[in-house]
Write a protein that holds these residues in place. Structure first.
Motif, PDB file in Angstrom:
ATOM      1  N   ARG A   7       0.832  -1.189   0.000  1.00  0.00           N
ATOM      2  CA  ARG A   7       0.000   0.000   0.000  1.00  0.00           C
ATOM      3  C   ARG A   7       0.869   1.243   0.000  1.00  0.00           C
ATOM      4  O   ARG A   7       2.008   1.214   0.477  1.00  0.00           O
ATOM      5  CB  ARG A   7      -0.937  -0.015   1.199  1.00  0.00           C
ATOM      6  CG  ARG A   7      -1.937  -1.152   1.120  1.00  0.00           C
ATOM      7  CD  ARG A   7      -2.570  -1.472   2.447  1.00  0.00           C
ATOM      8  NE  ARG A   7      -3.390  -2.690   2.337  1.00  0.00           N
ATOM      9  CZ  ARG A   7      -2.887  -3.911   2.409  1.00  0.00           C
ATOM     10  NH1 ARG A   7      -1.601  -4.090   2.621  1.00  0.00           N
ATOM     11  NH2 ARG A   7      -3.690  -4.958   2.268  1.00  0.00           N
TER      12      ARG A   7
ATOM     13  N   GLN B 152       3.823   2.161   2.514  1.00  0.00           N
ATOM     14  CA  GLN B 152       4.330   0.986   3.225  1.00  0.00           C
ATOM     15  C   GLN B 152       5.852   0.918   3.106  1.00  0.00           C
ATOM     16  O   GLN B 152       6.427   1.227   2.078  1.00  0.00           O
ATOM     17  CB  GLN B 152       3.687  -0.280   2.666  1.00  0.00           C
ATOM     18  CG  GLN B 152       4.095  -1.549   3.405  1.00  0.00           C
ATOM     19  CD  GLN B 152       3.293  -2.746   2.949  1.00  0.00           C
ATOM     20  OE1 GLN B 152       2.133  -2.606   2.504  1.00  0.00           O
ATOM     21  NE2 GLN B 152       3.884  -3.923   3.038  1.00  0.00           N
TER      22      GLN B 152
ATOM     23  N   SER C 133       0.252   2.362  -4.239  1.00  0.00           N
ATOM     24  CA  SER C 133      -0.203   1.009  -3.928  1.00  0.00           C
ATOM     25  C   SER C 133      -0.019   0.142  -5.156  1.00  0.00           C
ATOM     26  O   SER C 133      -0.094   0.613  -6.300  1.00  0.00           O
ATOM     27  CB  SER C 133      -1.677   1.028  -3.510  1.00  0.00           C
ATOM     28  OG  SER C 133      -1.842   1.762  -2.329  1.00  0.00           O
TER      29      SER C 133
ATOM     30  N   SER D 284      -2.864   5.407   6.909  1.00  0.00           N
ATOM     31  CA  SER D 284      -3.252   4.970   5.569  1.00  0.00           C
ATOM     32  C   SER D 284      -2.664   5.891   4.509  1.00  0.00           C
ATOM     33  O   SER D 284      -2.849   5.658   3.328  1.00  0.00           O
ATOM     34  CB  SER D 284      -4.785   4.954   5.457  1.00  0.00           C
ATOM     35  OG  SER D 284      -5.292   6.237   5.715  1.00  0.00           O
TER      36      SER D 284
END
Length: 657
Positions: free
Chosen positions: A27, A30, A49, A91
């Motif tokens: 993602r 990450q 992502s 996120s």
């Protein structure tokens, strides 16, 4: 299918850790790879992502700047949050070090200025709304967590000290913790701690020794910065230990470097066992005595506020001012040790209570009833002194007029044998309310302390005929030397008020080292660099005239009242000694008495101050009512003198006791 993008290294280093494998879904944000460079770990994060299609490096392999690390095919993946090793989750993580190139753009070098092709994203130029630091939100979260952890740790240490139950027990017993003492002395909210997270060297004790029994730091008193520390009796009775000793010495080092006074609250239970049992442990205690090197570079005060044995007692003896509260004890060794070692049974009060030291030993400057009185005494003592040896003492606004005082002469009886309290004369000459007497119950034949005249801070030394006729004995000499040392170190002029019958004589004073203390006092006077002013109020006989800074000494102003008597001996005593045989040969009692009185009158005439003034051994015979005005004028002129550098003040290197 989307074209793969190449993730390249932004720096030269070594692949420290691979966090993904081929085929993994990742993602945006990450952590993919960690590169080690210059002993620092740099996280490479996913700019989009997608799915890892190819990994070009392996762990522990070197990597060059711009070298391709892996291929990532952008595509939609699950919306689960990204969790990083640092513990923070997000996120929308950010990219800093990941450099990306588009395979379709020909693998251009990072940073090349090209326009993106239609339908392609330029992965070398992150979105302006996407921050460019390595996992900044993760770092911010970690930093926030670290701050919270530090705050929680510090709050617990400062609130509970060696245990909340111990703090509660002290308060229930009407006693104060070391933090209470520190806050009670300092200006509100001014304390900054040093060594909050110190603890015992012994692994078994680390969890139960916050601060390692010593608390300290910096703060202000009446707006002036000071260093401050003391013993925490909730941690192993405030006992002396390795880390605690290092903390004390560190605070001392900072105080010297900053040129600020130092205040110590003493109530240690002695050396900590078993820390100091072996040669390694006992050898660490040497730092305690490094404070003996202070050489009065800064003022140092100690308050004894509990049972003090060992380290805190040693520090009190190295201090310029010691105040002690009633109920506390000051000694080298506990009476409990006496009993075990010698069988002697003695109470704490008998071995080292306030009255013992205030009246007998002279090892404290002031005994007080309460902690608050101790704080007030330290504040007042500091108010007379500069912050360090290189500064001038602070002058305040005068609190009384500088003019003739017609009531002053009447305070001193004309008869040399009539007692009076010299402390009242001192108070009359000095600014109203400014006299701070030191060691008031010790060696009372001399009164001494700090005061102000026309706002100028001074030390004062005066014979007090109310006690032992104002004689000089070993204790009086010791008391004078202590004050001379402090005044000379911190450049406070000393005012001497003389009404002295001589040195005490007899077997006991000889055994008490009258010779030693008398000559030590003479040395102190001759070596002093601070200005001195002397007024002979009523009498000065024998070498005590010189000892009280009279003729032939270092006075910058030497005055006498008109009725003063100065000579080798009290005329009454002198006639009996010199003419005793002659008088014994006169059989008629009336004739013998008449002859004696005639001889006394003859000797008395020779003791007139005008005789010494006639040979310039006295600067001036003054009107008693003008004493305060004359001293104030001299002090104002002496304020213009060049101040000797610290190395020229020999008494600064003299012992404090």
């Amino acid at each position: 299918m989307a074209k793969p993008m190449s993730i390249t290294s932004p720096l030269q280093g070594t692949i420290w850790q691979l966090n993904v494998t081929t085929g993994d879904e990742v993602r945006r944000g990450q952590e993919l790879i960690i590169i080690e460079s210059m002993k620092m770990e740099h996280a490479i994060l996913a700019p989009e992502s997608g799915v890892v299609s190819l990994i070009r490096v392996e762990e522990a392999a070197p990597v060059a700047k711009g070298e391709k690390l892996l291929e990532l095919v952008p595509q939609e993946v699950g919306a689960a949050e990204v969790v990083h090793p640092g513990g923070a989750s997000t996120s929308t993580e950010r990219v800093e070090l990941a450099e990306v190139t588009d395979e379709g753009a020909g693998g251009q070098a990072p940073g090349s200025a090209t326009q993106p092709m239609d339908g392609q994203r330029d992965h070398t130029a992150p979105d302006p709304d996407t921050p460019t630091s390595v996992s900044e939100e993760t770092a911010d979260a970690a930093e926030s967590h670290a701050r919270a952890d530090r705050s929680e740790r510090a709050e617990g240490i400062r609130r509970d000290l060696g245990g909340a139950d111990k703090v509660a027990a002290l308060h229930a017993d009407g006693q104060r913790t070391i933090r209470d003492h520190i806050n009670g002395l300092l200006d509100s909210g001014s304390f900054t701690e040093i060594g909050t997270f110190a603890r015992s060297m012994r692994e078994d004790d680390r969890a139960t020794t916050p601060g390692d029994g010593k608390i300290g730091g910096h703060g202000t008193v009446d707006g002036r910065p000071i260093a401050i520390f003391g013993d925490d009796i909730t941690v192993k009775r405030g006992s002396s230990s390795i880390v605690g000793g290092r903390k004390e010495h560190r605070i001392y080092e900072r105080a010297i470097a900053m040129g600020i006074p130092m205040v110590h609250f003493g109530q240690t239970g002695g050396g900590r066992i078993p820390d100091l049992v072996g040669s390694e442990g006992i050898s660490e205690l040497g730092e305690l005595f490094l404070m003996a090197r202070r050489r009065h570079q800064i003022p140092m005060a100690t308050a004894i506020v509990g049972q003090s044995f060992g380290g805190s007692s040693f520090l009190s003896a190295l201090s310029d001012f010691v105040v002690m509260t009633r109920g506390s004890t000051l000694a080298v060794t506990s009476p409990k040790v006496f009993e075990v070692a010698t069988g002697e049974v003695i109470t704490f009060e008998e071995v080292g209570g306030v009255d013992v030291h205030a009246r007998l030993t002279g090892q404290i400057d002031l005994g007080v009833e309460t902690d608050d009185e101790a704080y007030a005494a330290i504040r007042r003592w500091l108010s007379y002194l500069p912050s360090n040896i290189g500064e001038a003492a602070p002058r305040t606004e005068p609190t009384g007029p500088i003019e003739s005082d017609p009531e002053l002469p009447a305070m001193v009886p004309a008869s040399r044998t009539r007692a009076y309290d010299m402390r009242q004369v001192v108070a009359r000459i000095c600014d109203p309310g400014s006299v701070f007497e030191l060691q008031p119950q010790f060696a009372q034949s001399v009164t001494s302390g700090l005061a102000r005249i026309d706002g100028w801070p001074v030390g004062f030394i005066a014979n007090n005929p109310m006690f032992k006729a104002g004689v000089l004995d070993p204790e009086a000499c010791q008391k004078i030397v202590r004050l001379c040392t402090v005044c000379d170190s911190f450049n406070l002029p000393i005012v001497w008020l003389v009404d002295v019958p001589g040195f005490m004589v007899g077997k006991q004073v000889e055994h008490d080292r009258m010779l030693h203390w008398g000559m030590r006092m003479m040395q102190a006077l001759q070596l002093a660099s601070t200005p001195t002013l002397t007024v002979c109020i009523r009498k000065a006989f024998g070498l005590a005239w010189q000892a009280m800074n009279g003729a032939g000494m270092v006075s910058n102003g030497l005055y006498a009242w008109p009725g003063a008597e100065i000579g080798f001996m009290d005329p009454e005593v002198g006639v009996n000694v010199a003419y005793g045989s002659k008088l014994d040969r006169i059989d008629d009692p009336e004739a013998r008495e008449a002859e004696r009185l005639a001889l006394v009158a003859e000797v008395s005439n020779a003791t007139s101050p005008y005789e010494a003034a006639g040979t310039m051994r006295i600067d001036e015979i003054i009107e008693p009512a003008d004493t305060r005005r004359i001293l104030a004028n001299d002090l104002a002129m002496l304020a213009n003198r060049p101040v000797p550098p610290p190395e020229a003040r020999i008494l600064a290197s003299w012992p404090t006791s």
